[in-house]
Design a protein around this motif. Structure first.
Motif, PDB file in Angstrom:
ATOM      1  N   GLY A  31       0.778  -1.229   0.000  1.00  0.00           N
ATOM      2  CA  GLY A  31       0.000   0.000   0.000  1.00  0.00           C
ATOM      3  C   GLY A  31       0.814   1.287   0.000  1.00  0.00           C
ATOM      4  N   PRO A  32       1.905   1.361   0.780  1.00  0.00           N
ATOM      5  CA  PRO A  32       2.677   2.608   0.764  1.00  0.00           C
ATOM      6  C   PRO A  32       3.184   2.996  -0.621  1.00  0.00           C
ATOM      7  CG  PRO A  32       3.242   1.326   2.700  1.00  0.00           C
ATOM      8  CD  PRO A  32       2.345   0.458   1.847  1.00  0.00           C
ATOM      9  N   LEU A  33       3.509   2.018  -1.453  1.00  0.00           N
ATOM     10  CA  LEU A  33       3.949   2.323  -2.818  1.00  0.00           C
ATOM     11  C   LEU A  33       2.757   2.523  -3.748  1.00  0.00           C
ATOM     12  CD1 LEU A  33       6.344   2.709  -4.701  1.00  0.00           C
ATOM     13  CD2 LEU A  33       6.321   0.242  -5.137  1.00  0.00           C
ATOM     14  N   LEU A  34       1.715   1.714  -3.598  1.00  0.00           N
ATOM     15  CA  LEU A  34       0.530   1.871  -4.441  1.00  0.00           C
ATOM     16  C   LEU A  34      -0.108   3.243  -4.241  1.00  0.00           C
ATOM     17  CD1 LEU A  34      -1.167  -1.642  -3.969  1.00  0.00           C
ATOM     18  CD2 LEU A  34       0.254  -0.863  -5.889  1.00  0.00           C
ATOM     19  N   ALA A  35      -0.137   3.718  -3.013  1.00  0.00           N
ATOM     20  CA  ALA A  35      -0.721   5.035  -2.741  1.00  0.00           C
ATOM     21  C   ALA A  35       0.061   6.132  -3.449  1.00  0.00           C
ATOM     22  CB  ALA A  35      -0.753   5.293  -1.236  1.00  0.00           C
ATOM     23  N   VAL A  45      -7.992   8.604  -6.457  1.00  0.00           N
ATOM     24  CA  VAL A  45      -8.149   8.357  -5.025  1.00  0.00           C
ATOM     25  C   VAL A  45      -7.858   6.888  -4.744  1.00  0.00           C
ATOM     26  CG1 VAL A  45      -9.778   8.287  -3.094  1.00  0.00           C
ATOM     27  CG2 VAL A  45      -9.849  10.193  -4.727  1.00  0.00           C
ATOM     28  N   TYR A  46      -7.009   6.644  -3.757  1.00  0.00           N
ATOM     29  CA  TYR A  46      -6.719   5.292  -3.258  1.00  0.00           C
ATOM     30  C   TYR A  46      -7.239   5.266  -1.826  1.00  0.00           C
ATOM     31  CZ  TYR A  46      -3.880   1.285  -1.690  1.00  0.00           C
ATOM     32  OH  TYR A  46      -3.449   0.084  -1.180  1.00  0.00           O
ATOM     33  N   SER A  47      -8.270   4.467  -1.575  1.00  0.00           N
ATOM     34  CA  SER A  47      -9.017   4.604  -0.321  1.00  0.00           C
ATOM     35  C   SER A  47      -9.179   3.297   0.424  1.00  0.00           C
ATOM     36  CB  SER A  47     -10.412   5.178  -0.617  1.00  0.00           C
ATOM     37  OG  SER A  47     -11.186   5.317   0.565  1.00  0.00           O
TER      38      SER A  47
END
Length: 458
Positions: free
Chosen positions: A136-140, A149-151
């Protein structure tokens, strides 16, 4: 507080928010039950590897057959119906799609779909906490660069926790600890798909009649899902997990501000600004009084004597000092509430919680003594569970993330209760999920070596 009004306006204008759902399991099905009841939302397509399962899910939540009878995305767009397919990439690429709901629970699939959403400009609601904890830290970051928006998924616990944390901080209160409740005993770390239903108290008839998955439900029980969700909260709310992971203290609603305060003040926390999961069972198996099994919470501290007095004047339950208090939500309704994330992303351009940095990680940990040559079976399986730890420790130790502990063969023995390392397994470096994860590790390891935080997602 105007999402419903905005949705009604979109419905009146004939411009509904167009949604694609990937994964028609329990979470997806719960959203499908509510989507048609929400004005201004149109579920254009459902992608599932098993299209018959997707159709069965629609029938189970009382969709009339004509609602999911579309033969193409174009037909669904034209008449307001839904097209069911096994092609998630085609769903994401469909012109006019606004929001994609990623509810597969498969970390590799979640990464692939998130990157496709970045490519095609679709907002993504990441129900798939397995993928978020893994990368997630890279995908965001990719999502921010793509302008989408990545939620987190509202209704699932990380989004609800993030909401309380945001409320507290916006009110000028320091968050001491945030988390959720669950059913936990230490023995559950060794639970397997063969033993899980007995722990839940489900009868064979209940299991046979519902959309239940033994390995998925076992990941809830053995501590893996709690670790994944707390990693998401740590990464989304800038909170630091304890070095030894989650303690799962038995704790009822009234005791939250007493238990979840620093050790120096009589609580269990090693530091302020952390995450923890409380158990609904005492260690001897007795139920906790007024447990928070289905809920979420945040503990915060009065910054002054005046605020401390206000806590008392307005009936806030505090610890004995009156300094620490807790706000909690007793229930979460997972997919039934998901429309809030979809509407927020499409109509406000805002996430209902989102990964910001890399503070927490979930490392595969042996349920029993493991031998070279054995093939790991992933979260909720027979061999490993996921343990939360600070990301800095995971990187330093070379821990194997639980999201990649599927179908990899051990090279070295690993004792029960010990973490599995990258060096302990053979893995395919060409797999997209592996490449993305290794890229993320390199990024944050370099930032740690330079003595600085890697920039947060926008």
């Amino acid at each position: 507080m105007n999402l419903y009004a905005k949705l009604k306006a979109r419905a009146a204008a004939g411009r509904p928010v167009r949604v694609g759902v990937i994964g028609a399991g329990k979470f997806g099905s719960m959203f499908l039950s509510q989507g048609p009841r929400t004005p201004g939302l149109h579920i254009v397509g459902i992608a599932d590897l098993d299209v018959n399962r997707a159709r069965a899910s629609c029938a189970r939540v009382d969709w009339p057959a004509e609602r999911y009878a579309a033969r193409s995305f174009a037909e669904a767009m034209g008449n307001g119906s839904t097209f069911i397919t096994d092609d998630a990439e085609a769903l994401i690429a469909t012109g006019g799609m606004d929001v994609i709901v990623e509810a597969t629970g498969n970390p590799g699939a979640g990464i692939r779909h998130a990157l496709l959403c970045c490519k095609h400009g679709r907002h993504i609601v990441m129900v798939n906490v397995e993928a978020d904890a893994l990368a997630g830290p890279l995908l965001a970051r990719h999502a921010a660069a793509a302008g989408i928006v990545y939620s987190f998924a509202y209704g699932d616990q990380p989004a609800l926790i993030a909401e309380i944390v945001d409320w507290a901080r916006t009110a000028g209160l320091e968050v001491i600890c945030a988390g959720k409740g669950t059913k936990y005993l230490p023995a559950y770390h060794q639970s397997t798909p063969e033993t899980v239903w007995g722990h839940y108290g489900f009868s064979p008839e209940e299991v046979a009649g519902g959309d239940f998955n033994a390995q998925m439900f076992n990941s809830f029980l053995d501590g893996t899902k709690s670790a994944l969700e707390m990693a998401a909260v740590a990464n989304g709310c800038d909170l630091e997990p304890a070095a030894d992971g989650l303690s799962f203290p038995p704790c009822g609603k009234d005791d939250l501000p007493t238990i979840l305060r620093p050790r120096a003040d009589g609580g269990i926390l090693t530091h302020k600004g952390t995450v923890e999961v409380v158990s609904s069972l005492e260690r001897d198996g007795r139920p906790v009084f007024r447990d928070l099994r289905w809920g979420v919470y945040a503990t915060f501290e009065a910054p002054s004597d005046y605020v401390k007095q206000c806590f008392a004047q307005y009936g806030l339950k505090t610890d004995s000092t009156g300094r620490y208090a807790t706000m909690y939500k007793p229930y979460h309704l997972i997919g039934l509430e998901l429309g809030i994330s979809i509407a927020s992303a499409a109509l406000r351009g805002e996430a209902t919680g989102s990964t910001q940095g890399f503070r927490g990680d979930v490392v595969a940990t042996a349920k029993r003594d493991l031998k070279p040559g054995e093939k790991l079976d992933g979260e909720g399986g027979f061999m490993v569970y996921g343990k939360l730890m600070p990301a800095s420790l995971s990187l330093a130790h070379g821990g194997l993330p639980i999201g990649l502990a599927h179908n990899v063969v051990l090279k070295n023995p690993v004792a029960g209760g010990q973490p599995v390392r990258w060096a302990d397994v053979t893995f395919d470096e060409t797999q997209q999920a592996v490449k993305v994860r290794r890229e993320m590790e390199s990024l944050f390891r370099a930032a740690d070596s330079a003595g600085q935080k890697a920039p947060a997602a926008a």
